[in-house]
Motif scaffolding. Structure first.
Motif, PDB file in Angstrom:
ATOM      1  N   LEU A  54      -3.320  -5.709   4.671  1.00 40.28           N
ATOM      2  CA  LEU A  54      -2.989  -5.058   5.855  1.00 40.28           C
ATOM      3  C   LEU A  54      -1.528  -5.240   6.125  1.00 40.28           C
ATOM      4  O   LEU A  54      -0.813  -6.158   6.003  1.00 40.28           O
ATOM      5  CB  LEU A  54      -3.570  -5.917   6.951  1.00 40.28           C
ATOM      6  CG  LEU A  54      -5.206  -5.947   6.964  1.00 40.28           C
ATOM      7  CD1 LEU A  54      -5.938  -7.085   8.044  1.00 40.28           C
ATOM      8  CD2 LEU A  54      -5.657  -4.577   7.243  1.00 40.28           C
ATOM      9  N   THR A  70      -6.485  -3.430  10.804  1.00 46.99           N
ATOM     10  CA  THR A  70      -6.607  -2.321   9.990  1.00 46.99           C
ATOM     11  C   THR A  70      -5.400  -1.378   9.849  1.00 46.99           C
ATOM     12  O   THR A  70      -4.467  -1.544  10.705  1.00 46.99           O
ATOM     13  CB  THR A  70      -7.692  -1.286  10.784  1.00 46.99           C
ATOM     14  OG1 THR A  70      -7.892  -0.126  10.112  1.00 46.99           O
ATOM     15  CG2 THR A  70      -7.421  -1.136  12.415  1.00 46.99           C
ATOM     16  N   ASN A  71      -5.543  -0.740   8.739  1.00 43.26           N
ATOM     17  CA  ASN A  71      -4.400   0.259   8.511  1.00 43.26           C
ATOM     18  C   ASN A  71      -4.724   1.624   8.893  1.00 43.26           C
ATOM     19  O   ASN A  71      -4.000   2.531   9.001  1.00 43.26           O
ATOM     20  CB  ASN A  71      -4.130   0.252   6.923  1.00 43.26           C
ATOM     21  CG  ASN A  71      -3.706  -1.073   6.285  1.00 43.26           C
ATOM     22  OD1 ASN A  71      -2.847  -1.626   7.243  1.00 43.26           O
ATOM     23  ND2 ASN A  71      -3.748  -1.165   5.316  1.00 43.26           N
ATOM     24  N   CYS A 100       0.799  -1.179   0.146  1.00 43.31           N
ATOM     25  CA  CYS A 100       0.088   0.008  -0.065  1.00 43.31           C
ATOM     26  C   CYS A 100       0.984   1.220   0.092  1.00 43.31           C
ATOM     27  O   CYS A 100       1.675   1.477   0.899  1.00 43.31           O
ATOM     28  CB  CYS A 100      -0.667   0.023   1.369  1.00 43.31           C
ATOM     29  SG  CYS A 100      -1.911  -1.223   1.633  1.00 43.31           S
ATOM     30  N   GLU A 127      -1.706  -7.689  10.555  1.00 45.00           N
ATOM     31  CA  GLU A 127      -2.758  -8.412  10.404  1.00 45.00           C
ATOM     32  C   GLU A 127      -3.501  -8.505  11.794  1.00 45.00           C
ATOM     33  O   GLU A 127      -4.700  -8.545  11.892  1.00 45.00           O
ATOM     34  CB  GLU A 127      -2.472  -9.883  10.001  1.00 45.00           C
ATOM     35  CG  GLU A 127      -2.010 -10.198   8.525  1.00 45.00           C
ATOM     36  CD  GLU A 127      -0.410  -9.888   8.328  1.00 45.00           C
ATOM     37  OE1 GLU A 127      -0.058  -9.535   9.164  1.00 45.00           O
ATOM     38  OE2 GLU A 127      -0.043 -10.156   7.257  1.00 45.00           O
ATOM     39  N   ALA A 149      -4.472   2.087   1.215  1.00 48.35           N
ATOM     40  CA  ALA A 149      -4.212   1.457   2.423  1.00 48.35           C
ATOM     41  C   ALA A 149      -5.453   1.611   3.299  1.00 48.35           C
ATOM     42  O   ALA A 149      -5.801   0.478   4.162  1.00 48.35           O
ATOM     43  CB  ALA A 149      -3.179   2.279   3.322  1.00 48.35           C
ATOM     44  N   THR A 206      -8.372   0.943   2.160  1.00 50.78           N
ATOM     45  CA  THR A 206      -9.512  -0.189   1.926  1.00 50.78           C
ATOM     46  C   THR A 206      -9.127  -1.410   2.798  1.00 50.78           C
ATOM     47  O   THR A 206      -9.907  -2.460   2.828  1.00 50.78           O
ATOM     48  CB  THR A 206      -9.425  -0.656   0.424  1.00 50.78           C
ATOM     49  OG1 THR A 206      -8.166  -1.013   0.216  1.00 50.78           O
ATOM     50  CG2 THR A 206      -9.530   0.509  -0.455  1.00 50.78           C
ATOM     51  N   ASN A 207      -8.045  -1.342   3.467  1.00 54.61           N
ATOM     52  CA  ASN A 207      -7.649  -2.647   4.308  1.00 54.61           C
ATOM     53  C   ASN A 207      -7.549  -3.835   3.381  1.00 54.61           C
ATOM     54  O   ASN A 207      -7.647  -5.038   4.205  1.00 54.61           O
ATOM     55  CB  ASN A 207      -8.573  -2.706   5.363  1.00 54.61           C
ATOM     56  CG  ASN A 207      -8.222  -1.798   6.662  1.00 54.61           C
ATOM     57  OD1 ASN A 207      -7.035  -1.201   6.576  1.00 54.61           O
ATOM     58  ND2 ASN A 207      -9.142  -1.233   7.388  1.00 54.61           N
ATOM     59  N   GLN A 208      -7.479  -3.856   2.050  1.00 57.89           N
ATOM     60  CA  GLN A 208      -7.341  -4.978   1.327  1.00 57.89           C
ATOM     61  C   GLN A 208      -5.995  -5.716   1.974  1.00 57.89           C
ATOM     62  O   GLN A 208      -5.836  -7.008   1.564  1.00 57.89           O
ATOM     63  CB  GLN A 208      -7.308  -4.781  -0.097  1.00 57.89           C
ATOM     64  CG  GLN A 208      -8.598  -3.996  -0.559  1.00 57.89           C
ATOM     65  CD  GLN A 208      -9.314  -4.874  -1.245  1.00 57.89           C
ATOM     66  OE1 GLN A 208      -9.126  -5.650  -2.144  1.00 57.89           O
ATOM     67  NE2 GLN A 208     -10.724  -5.142  -0.631  1.00 57.89           N
TER      68      GLN A 208
END
Lengths: 162, 287, 757
Positions: C151, C158-159, C139, C154, C145, C147-149
């Motif tokens: 991480l 959330t980022n 990201c 983990e 970032a 979108t938290n696709q």
């Protein structure tokens, strides 16, 4: 390893260095002349400026082994123990020094320039000093100091001529 | 960013230098001023087995002006060009371009040959060489050869030089005093490589029309180029605001600049057009 | 008798210059210790991934290599770097481990440390370390970032590490009530670019382990040595009393240097590991890649005002591209941006959310005026966009909305979490506005707006700012009268190039009524004091200076008490002068003749009240629309700092800060590609201002409104020059071209694209 002999600030030295050692690192770590500073190692910042055979050069771009029989002057060589030189006094008067890391590079460049061109104009001084980076001062006091120092170099040039 | 290990040789003759390069099997590199090479080594973008320093080879550092033109030895430094008062009149375009190179202390060491061999697409020396149809003398194990500057540069940091060859001289054709010329460069700061640069000249025929137009550009392609389609727009015509505009537009079409951290492709293209216009306007107005 | 205040306020030439001008400074790389080895750091070349293979065998076999340290040598658990400022439990999972373990999260993250006989050999060995990293999607921008696709951590899920909220009044209510034509609302998106302090001296450390005394010494400390010592002690498992951090000469700080970095653990650890001194000097490529980055924020801001320009409310959200870890002072810029968004202006209703978003880039920290430069750019651009749309003169708009001096002290927005409330302390913002406009010649220059002269478009811009300084909680000093009658002063403040020694000696000399030549100053190192707080947030003049005053008062008290005993009179009747103590009946004793235990003192100054220096800047630009080049034809800065200790060192700081601000506005940009690789990895690509770029700067310093909050009346003044520059210049460019810049830097290409979109 190779042997190289040269003159630094009026003193003959003999060093044994690998070819890959730059003049900057040789001065600083083999000869312990730590007044010359290393700011980038790729020839952009000018902090490493010394004089070789009368010319201001970036010592991080020169190999020590290239210096056989050369005459080198560093900031230690243009400083005295007692009074500040006219150039140094001008720097102090105009508050051109903040952190001091770029200072030797500026001193050497200014000294070389004013020695060759004591009548250098403000534009010329600014142009030449554009090759030295400073992060603290914004350059304006440095230019003022170098302009102020011209008189001493002009006097020197006049008395050398007579 | 300490330099990688290499051996160092300091020959006194060209033959020795060539022999050392040949013996290096492509892993030896030449050291002249070091202003381009040492940073490359500091970033470890090259790891030569040996550096061959040509600093002690006599005869490589002279500036000669004769009927054949202007001869610059490979080890002529920028400060030498700056100091040569004859050169300013003998080839004013060369002098004007070189005034933009780098900074004071780099100019005390950096060399003509080094800049040509390094072949940065935004450097002034390669640009001027191409713009002015200069000729480069190269020597190698098989002897010497002449390469026109227009054929010398192959791409970014790439030239026709074989690993066992070195440049000894560059010759610029004689420069007629009546020639009209202009040099325009745009860089982010003083002494930086050009985002775009133009070296342009033309002569005038008996009708006062441009002939022999040369427009050389740097910074907008992968190597310095003459823009022949733009040159053709101006040749045979009077040089005025309209023809200059048309030439500049053709020049902008003729280049294919990259997008990079300093500018978009569109911007560089437009910038090049502007610089062509300004260089030609200078040429007209120069007294 | 030395007159009171004979030094404070004077342009005393700097003490530091005498060594720095001769090349006799002691920067960390100037030190050579017996048996010293050199370290080089293997850094991740991948922005996001899992370490699969790490094989150091070949590197260890290289002649001259003494050790290769990896996470396995550091042991489990790997220590992390805690937050020094505004810590928060929610941020702990985002702390950086001192060496990568399991995952790497940014290009430049340390993976191994080579220790060798020379720096060159150590660097040679890096190439021999075998590293395999299984890539994960990186990201790079906050948009991805969020979108938290992919991480970074983990376990946190959330980022978006933390969101700060700055609140004043009721912004939601104000916007909701603004339903008629008399109100005006404007919403804009703006952003500032990633860049960094870029000191001329890179970082460096020497670790030295004394195995007999079990004592660790670290050279190259700066900014906050005591805080760093405390962190190192916990990480390395030693008591603080077994560690000393030594601060020598330092080549610039600007908020970047001296925070705790991974190397601040790794190098001392290496020294203990190999039982020899270990030196590490950061090279410039590493410096651009790994020292704290700063300033990358994007925002959406909504401003509500009446049609006459009276601001009623501001709300919005800001995303900070914080980088891969939350480092020791990463919270400050996002906090300041939100809390001090209003600057010197009256904004009665505020709701700004400032979110720290982790990304696969270098971690961030403070850079001079953290969050403030960004806020000023966003705010001042909004003001001119709104004023332009409403047909209101930009100066009139500001005049209407600047807080008047009667409204000060004025509350800033309240910030949560880590509750913070703050007040603007003293000042007359309209006064500096008027002075700036006068010195600048605004009335005449504004007539040039938008005019094409000599092929260039001319424009003018103005902006007002405040600078938060004198960050608490306290500072310490102590004094000792030496055998020769000189006084040694020890202070917890640290030198970063700001003229600290001279300032401290000026203050000490006046407080002790002694000549400056008789005073020697020692600063920063942990060997000098039991506790110190350092130099950051423009605090050393106020906090260090006030601590010195306290120590001086205590010293004079101690001397008087001892002299009174000796001379048989009351302590309050003793006159102290030039190293002598005199009784009312004329008996004299030299200070040095008194018992040594009475010739010492300590002093502490505590305060949690910040100071707010302030001012106004104005700029005149000329733009070549064809090339996008902007010339700064004139730049005028007026600043009120409360009390001027040394007008020349102050002036120098302001000019330097302005030029840094111009660099931030035009030149400096840490550019990453979409794969998380830094493209600006050298000073040839990361552009700093040079002597030819900005010669036309005029600075006027004044001291009309001392701070009520400290005995000097001083306000921290080291950062103000930089804060308003982006907004002022962007507004000047807007006025020249009739375009609306919303993004920095204003490079030639971007200026051209604004005109030719």
């Amino acid at each position: 390893m190779m042997n190289v002999a040269f003159d630094v600030n009026g003193r003959q030295v003999d060093v044994q260095v690998e070819p890959r050692i730059t003049l900057a690192d040789c001065l600083r770590h083999d000869l312990r002349l730590t007044g010359t500073h290393v700011g980038c190692e790729h020839g952009v910042c000018g902090a490493c400026t010394v004089m070789v055979d009368g010319a201001a050069v970036r010592s991080c771009l020169i190999l020590a082994v290239q210096m056989q029989d050369a005459k080198i002057i560093t900031v230690e060589g243009i400083s005295g123990d007692d009074a500040l030189t006219p150039l140094q006094a001008a720097f102090r008067k105009h508050f051109t020094v903040q952190c001091g890391f770029c200072t030797p590079g500026f001193l050497m460049t200014a000294h070389a320039l004013l020695t060759d061109e004591p009548d250098a104009s403000e534009e010329r001084i600014r142009d030449v000093l554009s090759g030295n980076l400073c992060r603290c001062t914004g350059y304006i006091p440095i230019i003022q100091a170098v302009l102020d120092a011209r008189a001493a170099y002009q006097n020197q040039a006049r008395s050398a001529a007579t | 960013m300490k330099l990688p290990k290499f051996e160092y040789a300091n020959p006194t003759t060209l033959q020795e230098a060539v022999a050392l390069l040949a013996a290096g099997s492509g892993n030896a590199m030449l050291l002249a001023g070091g202003q381009s090479l040492v940073p490359i080594l500091a970033f470890r973008l090259a790891t030569p087995s040996m550096l061959v320093d040509i600093g002690r080879i006599a005869g490589l550092d002279t500036i000669e002006i004769d009927d054949a033109g202007i001869h610059l030895g490979a080890r002529v430094r920028w400060c030498d060009i700056e100091a040569d008062t004859n050169l300013a009149t003998a080839h004013p375009l060369l002098a004007a371009a070189i005034a933009h190179v780098a900074h004071y202390s780099i100019r005390k060491r950096g060399t003509v040959g080094g800049s040509l061999a390094h072949a940065d697409p935004a450097a002034e020396m390669p640009g001027i060489a191409v713009a002015c149809d200069a000729e480069i003398t190269i020597i190698g194990p098989a002897g010497s050869r002449l390469v026109p500057a227009g054929n010398f540069f192959l791409g970014p940091l790439t030239t026709v030089l074989a690993p066992d060859e070195l440049i000894t001289e560059i010759r610029f054709p004689p420069w007629p005093t009546a020639r009209r010329w202009g040099f325009q460069e745009f860089a982010r700061r003083r002494g930086d490589f050009a985002l775009a640069g133009v070296a342009a000249f033309y002569d005038l025929d008996s009708l006062g029309h441009a002939v022999n137009t040369h427009i050389g550009v740097i910074g907008v392609n992968d190597r310095p180029l003459r823009l022949t389609t733009a040159e053709a727009v101006l040749d045979g015509r009077a040089v005025d605001v309209d023809t200059i505009t048309a030439t500049a537009e053709m020049a902008a079409q003729a280049v294919d600049p990259p997008n990079d951290i300093h500018g978009t492709s569109r911007y560089r293209r437009a910038l090049l057009g502007t610089l062509v216009e300004r260089a030609l306007t200078d040429a007209v107005n120069r007294t | 008798m030395t007159a009171l205040n004979s030094y404070v306020g004077q342009a005393v030439e700097r003490i530091e210059d005498l060594r720095l001008l001769r090349g006799r400074g002691q920067f960390v790389d100037d030190l050579h210790l017996d048996g010293m080895l050199h370290a080089a750091i293997l850094r991740s070349a991948i922005p996001h991934g899992r370490i699969l293979v790490l094989d150091t065998t070949a590197a260890l076999a290289l002649p001259g290599v003494v050790a290769v340290i990896t996470a396995a040598d550091v042991g489990s658990p790997i220590p992390t770097i805690p937050l020094r400022l505004a810590p928060q439990i929610d941020l702990v999972p985002y702390e950086q481990p001192v060496i990568a373990t399991g995952k790497v999260r940014y290009v430049g993250e340390p993976i191994a440390v080579v220790v060798a006989e020379s720096a060159a050999i150590a660097e040679d060995a890096l190439d021999l370390i075998v590293v395999e990293i299984g890539s994960l999607p990186p990201c790079v921008d906050t948009g991805t970032a969020i979108t938290n696709q992919s991480l970074l951590f983990e376990e946190t899920g959330t980022n978006l590490a933390l969101t700060y909220t700055a609140v004043l009044g009721d912004a939601a209510g104000a916007f909701a009530a603004a339903t008629t034509d008399e109100f005006y609302v404007r919403c804009e998106r703006l952003d500032t670019q990633r860049h960094t302090a870029t000191t001329m001296e890179t970082r460096g450390l020497i670790g030295q382990w004394d195995s007999k005394k079990q004592h660790l010494t670290v050279y190259g400390a700066a900014k906050v040595p005591f805080a760093s010592r405390a962190m190192l002690a916990r990480q390395i498992g030693l008591p603080e009393s077994s560690i000393d951090l030594i601060a020598g000469d330092v080549g610039g700080g600007f908020g970047m240097r001296g925070e705790f970095y991974p190397e601040d653990f790794l190098i001392p650890f290496a020294a203990r590991h190999v039982n020899r001194p270990v030196k590490w000097i950061e090279d410039r490529r590493e410096h651009l890649l790994t020292c704290n980055h700063a300033r990358e924020f994007d925002c959406e801001i909504e401003l509500l005002c009446r049609r006459d320009g009276t601001i009623l409310a501001v709300r919005g959200n800001v995303n900070g591209n914080i980088g891969a870890y939350i480092r020791s002072n990463a919270t400050i810029a996002p906090r300041n941006l939100a809390q001090c968004f209003s600057g010197p202006y009256r904004i009665p209703n505020i709701n700004i959310e400032s979110t720290m978003v982790v990304t696969n880039k270098t971690p961030t920290g403070t850079y001079r005026g953290p969050g403030r430069f960004e806020a000023d750019f966003f705010r001042e651009r909004m003001f001119d966009i709104v004023a332009d749309d409403l047909g209101i003169d930009p100066v009139a708009f500001r005049r209407r909305n600047l807080l008047t001096k009667d409204e000060i002290p004025a509350k800033l927005a309240t910030l949560t979490p880590v509750l913070s409330e703050d007040h603007l302390d003293s000042g007359d913002y309209l006064e500096t506005l008027d002075r700036c406009l006068g010195e600048f010649g605004w009335a005449e220059k504004t007539k040039l707006k938008g005019r094409l002269i000599g092929g260039r478009y001319h424009g003018v811009g103005v902006g007002c700012f405040v600078e938060g300084g004198a960050v608490g909680p306290r500072e310490n000093a102590r004094m000792v009268v030496e055998g020769d009658g000189s006084v040694s002063v020890y202070v917890g403040s640290t030198m970063v190039g700001q003229g600290l020694e001279t300032i401290c000696v000026q203050i000490a000399a006046d407080a002790l009524e002694l000549p400056m030549e008789q005073i020697r100053i020692f600063h920063g190192s942990t060997t000098y004091l039991h506790e110190g707080f350092g130099s950051f947030g423009s605090r050393s003049t106020v906090m260090g200076g006030s601590a010195i005053i306290a120590a001086a008062e205590n010293l004079k008290h101690n001397i008087r008490t001892a002299a009174a005993l000796r001379l048989n009179c009351a302590a309050e009747d003793i006159i102290l002068e030039a190293g002598l103590a005199t009784s009312p009946d004329g008996n004299v004793v030299r200070w040095t003749e008194l018992p040594p235990e009475n010739l010492q003192s300590a002093g502490t100054y505590s305060s949690n009240q910040r100071t707010y220096a302030y001012g106004t800047h104005a700029a005149h630009v000329a733009v070549d629309a064809k090339t996008g080049h902007v010339e700064v034809v004139d730049y005028v800065a007026v600043g009120d700092v409360g009390r001027v200790i040394n007008p020349k060192t102050l002036h120098g700081q302001v000019v330097g800060a302005i030029v840094q601000g111009l660099g931030s506005t035009f030149l400096e940009h840490l550019v990453y590609d979409t794969e998380g690789q830094l493209l600006t990895g050298s000073l040839a690509d990361y552009l700093l201002p040079t002597a030819t770029d900005y010669p036309n700067i005029r600075v006027y310093d004044q001291e009309n409104y001392p701070s009520p909050n400290n005995p000097l009346g001083a306000k921290g003044a080291g950062e103000g020059g930089l804060i308003p520059v982006g907004g002022v210049i962007a507004n000047a460019i807007a006025s020249a071209l009739g375009v609306q810049p919303k993004s920095l830097p204003m490079s030639p290409s971007r200026v051209w694209e604004l005109i030719n979109f």
